[in-house]
Write an enzyme that holds these catalytic residues in place. Structure first.
Site, PDB file in Angstrom:
ATOM      1  N   ASN A  76       0.861  -1.183   0.000  1.00  0.00           N
ATOM      2  CA  ASN A  76       0.000   0.000   0.000  1.00  0.00           C
ATOM      3  C   ASN A  76       0.896   1.230   0.000  1.00  0.00           C
ATOM      4  O   ASN A  76       1.798   1.353   0.827  1.00  0.00           O
ATOM      5  CB  ASN A  76      -0.900  -0.022   1.236  1.00  0.00           C
ATOM      6  N   HIS A 124      -9.780  -4.866  -3.965  1.00  0.00           N
ATOM      7  CA  HIS A 124      -8.476  -5.169  -3.387  1.00  0.00           C
ATOM      8  C   HIS A 124      -8.674  -5.523  -1.912  1.00  0.00           C
ATOM      9  O   HIS A 124      -9.488  -4.937  -1.222  1.00  0.00           O
ATOM     10  CB  HIS A 124      -7.497  -4.009  -3.545  1.00  0.00           C
ATOM     11  N   HIS A 140      -6.972  -5.920   1.850  1.00  0.00           N
ATOM     12  CA  HIS A 140      -5.872  -5.420   2.678  1.00  0.00           C
ATOM     13  C   HIS A 140      -5.379  -6.505   3.631  1.00  0.00           C
ATOM     14  O   HIS A 140      -6.173  -7.240   4.203  1.00  0.00           O
ATOM     15  CB  HIS A 140      -6.328  -4.216   3.504  1.00  0.00           C
TER      16      HIS A 140
END
Length: 195
Positions: free
Chosen positions: A80, A150, A152
């Site tokens: 990230n 997406h 995490h």
């Protein structure tokens, strides 16, 4: 409040800004580089594939430049750019798809396998004590890039700086992203190697 002799904090040196505010005991950590994130720089304005979507663009770049840690057949693992904690990864299908229910079985399998591999690699590199794993579905749920799903994977440690963003409005990241990517890539083990 008594300060150590080498403390950079000197209340007597604080200056009011045009009469606004009053001196306080807080140190300021200026992070102007985060304004790009706050203002949505490079954030796609459309949910369509190829409309400036960074998750569609990243696979076309080199791994180091894109901060990609590992590529699987249907999805990839990338750091990230605005991490919550050091080693904060995102697992992203190559295909531009917004909703989890739209994933193919191969994409679901790759994201699940990448999740296991990400946890193993982060533990090997940093000794993480736990993880926050999840995805925000849709802009209303907090997805920063709602058009491209997406997941995490956020490493956590006992006594980590979890209070800093909430109370101190500060994120503490002790390692550069390029260094984190290199460590994780070197310690990434495909599922077959772990069995």
């Amino acid at each position: 409040m008594t300060q150590p002799p080498d403390s950079p904090y000197r209340p007597e040196e604080l200056v009011r800004q045009g009469g606004v505010g009053a001196p306080d005991p807080f140190l300021r950590m200026w992070t102007p580089h985060r304004m790009a994130y706050i203002e949505g720089e490079n954030k796609p304005t459309s949910t369509q594939a190829g409309s400036g979507c960074p998750f569609c663009r990243l696979p076309g770049l080199g791994d180091a430049e894109a901060l990609i840690v590992h590529r699987a057949e249907a999805a990839y693992a990338v750091l990230n750019l605005y991490p919550y904690n050091p080693g904060h990864l995102m697992l992203v299908p190559y295909r531009h798809v917004a909703d989890y229910t739209e994933l193919t079985p191969a994409e679901v399998a790759d994201i699940a396998t990448l999740t296991q591999q990400a946890m193993a690699a982060v533990r090997a590199v940093s000794g993480a004590h736990g993880f926050n794993i999840g995805m925000n579905q849709g802009e209303i749920a907090g997805a920063g890039i709602a058009g491209h799903l997406h997941q995490h994977v956020v490493p956590r440690w006992s006594g980590d700086a979890n209070f800093m963003p909430v109370i101190g409005q500060t994120k503490v990241l002790p390692q550069l992203l390029a260094d984190t990517r290199e460590l994780l890539a070197k310690n990434w083990s495909p599922e077959e190697e772990r069995e």
